[in-house]
Design an enzyme around this catalytic site. Structure first.
Site, PDB file in Angstrom:
ATOM      1  CG  ASN A  18      36.721  -5.178  68.067  1.00 22.08           C
ATOM      2  OD1 ASN A  18      36.947  -4.936  69.340  1.00 22.08           O
ATOM      3  ND2 ASN A  18      37.383  -4.701  67.090  1.00 22.08           N
ATOM      4  CG  MET A  95      36.026  -1.659  57.362  1.00 23.13           C
ATOM      5  SD  MET A  95      36.856  -0.715  58.422  1.00 23.13           S
ATOM      6  CE  MET A  95      37.887  -1.713  59.398  1.00 23.13           C
ATOM      7  CB  ILE A  97      30.581   6.096  55.887  1.00 21.42           C
ATOM      8  CG1 ILE A  97      31.953   6.357  56.267  1.00 21.42           C
ATOM      9  CG2 ILE A  97      29.893   7.337  56.081  1.00 21.42           C
ATOM     10  CD1 ILE A  97      32.671   7.443  56.042  1.00 21.42           C
ATOM     11  CG  LEU A  98      25.967   2.698  58.345  1.00 27.54           C
ATOM     12  CD1 LEU A  98      25.650   1.949  59.399  1.00 27.54           C
ATOM     13  CD2 LEU A  98      25.347   1.753  57.107  1.00 27.54           C
ATOM     14  CG  ASN A 112      32.008   2.517  64.708  1.00 22.68           C
ATOM     15  OD1 ASN A 112      32.353   1.443  64.321  1.00 22.68           O
ATOM     16  ND2 ASN A 112      32.909   3.550  64.827  1.00 22.68           N
ATOM     17  CG  HIS A 114      37.552   5.142  65.472  1.00 14.62           C
ATOM     18  ND1 HIS A 114      37.283   5.036  63.887  1.00 14.62           N
ATOM     19  CD2 HIS A 114      38.661   6.285  65.633  1.00 14.62           C
ATOM     20  CE1 HIS A 114      38.497   5.723  63.410  1.00 14.62           C
ATOM     21  NE2 HIS A 114      39.142   6.378  64.464  1.00 14.62           N
ATOM     22  CD  GLU A 185      39.722  -1.550  68.336  1.00 19.99           C
ATOM     23  OE1 GLU A 185      38.873  -2.050  67.952  1.00 19.99           O
ATOM     24  OE2 GLU A 185      40.806  -1.611  67.780  1.00 19.99           O
TER      25      GLU A 185
HETATM   26  C1  GAR Z   1      39.187  -2.636  64.784  1.00 24.03           C
HETATM   27  O1  GAR Z   1      40.394  -1.918  65.070  1.00 24.03           O
HETATM   28  C2  GAR Z   1      38.148  -1.684  64.679  1.00 24.03           C
HETATM   29  O2  GAR Z   1      38.176  -0.784  65.617  1.00 24.03           O
HETATM   30  C3  GAR Z   1      38.380  -0.915  63.346  1.00 24.03           C
HETATM   31  O3  GAR Z   1      38.597  -1.919  62.529  1.00 24.03           O
HETATM   32  C4  GAR Z   1      39.222  -2.912  63.183  1.00 24.03           C
HETATM   33  C5  GAR Z   1      38.381  -4.233  62.747  1.00 24.03           C
HETATM   34  O4  GAR Z   1      38.971  -5.467  63.339  1.00 24.03           O
HETATM   35  N1  GAR Z   1      37.247  -0.099  62.897  1.00 24.03           N
HETATM   36  C6  GAR Z   1      37.236   0.986  62.137  1.00 24.03           C
HETATM   37  O5  GAR Z   1      38.548   1.493  61.957  1.00 24.03           O
HETATM   38  C7  GAR Z   1      36.040   1.672  61.791  1.00 24.03           C
HETATM   39  N2  GAR Z   1      36.411   3.137  61.744  1.00 24.03           N
HETATM   40  P1  GAR Z   1      37.938  -6.919  63.621  1.00 24.03           P
HETATM   41  O6  GAR Z   1      37.240  -6.970  62.464  1.00 24.03           O
HETATM   42  O7  GAR Z   1      39.247  -7.733  64.102  1.00 24.03           O
HETATM   43  O8  GAR Z   1      37.089  -6.413  64.871  1.00 24.03           O
END
Ligand code: GAR
Length: 203
Positions: A18, A95, A97-98, A112, A114, A185
């Site tokens: 992302n 990853m 939680i704040l 964020n 999700h 995403e």
């Molecule tokens: C992504 O799918 C993001 O949406 C998720 O972790 C992955 C990170 O991938 N985030 C969550 O689950 C937060 N609750 P990346 O490091 O390749 O962007």
């Protein structure tokens, strides 16, 4: 705001696809109201840090293990973000939680991404691959991604953008995760960043 572009800090923990989507969107002009000036990882081994280095973006590592409690960890994050004069924070696969103390410090300035259609498969315990495992286990036929503001309730802030993605016969959590990233995403996160940065500049 008096700046020409909002100063963006991206918080990451892992692969950083992302973050890459944001870097690419900045290069190709989709993001024009903001500039990524800092990438912070809680994980020193995150590949996202490498992606930032390749793009010549400053990085910092704030590892929870180096602090005696969550408050100290967050205070360090706040210190770095303030030093950097950050206007806007993007959680891109971050990853942790704040707490309310953190989210109130940057009220309406944290978003964020999700990997589900909130309010499904979200909140405490739903992150990364687990979200897709839960969606497949439940048997939903449509999932997707959500970009939302971050407040003290995990995944509970105001929704900015969502995009639906079809679940296909025989999907594994990994296959579904990749499709949600590609189709949702990586598309809505840059669009949401541009939208909120443009709103901040207009303030
Ligand atoms: C992504 O799918 C993001 O949406 C998720 O972790 C992955 C990170 O991938 N985030 C969550 O689950 C937060 N609750 P990346 O490091 O390749 O962007």
């Amino acid at each position: 705001m008096s700046r020409e572009k909002a100063k963006i800090a991206v918080l990451v923990s892992g692969g950083g696809t992302n973050l890459q989507a944001l870097i690419d969107a900045q290069k190709n002009g989709v993001i024009k109201s903001g500039e990524i000036s800092l990438v912070i990882s809680n994980n020193p081994d995150a590949y996202a840090l490498k992606r930032a280095e390749i793009a010549s973006i400053d990085t910092a590592v704030v590892n929870k293990k180096d602090f005696t409690c969550a408050t100290e960890f967050e205070n360090k994050l706040i210190e770095i973000l303030k030093q950097n004069r950050t206007d806007f924070i993007v959680l891109a696969g971050f990853m942790c939680i704040l707490s309310e103390n953190f989210t109130k410090t940057f009220s309406d300035r944290i978003i964020n991404v999700h990997p589900s259609l909130i309010p499904s498969f979200c909140g405490k315990g739903f992150y990364g691959l687990r979200v897709h495992e839960a969606a497949l286990e439940y048997g939903v036929k449509v999932t997707g991604a959500t970009v939302h503001f971050v407040n003290e309730i995990p995944d509970g802030g105001k929704i900015i953008m969502q995009k639906a993605v079809e679940i296909e016969e025989g999907d594994t959590p990994e296959v579904l995760q990749r499709r949600v990233m590609e189709q949702a995403e990586w598309k809505i996160l840059p669009l949401a960043v541009e939208k909120v940065c443009a709103q901040l500049l207009a303030k």
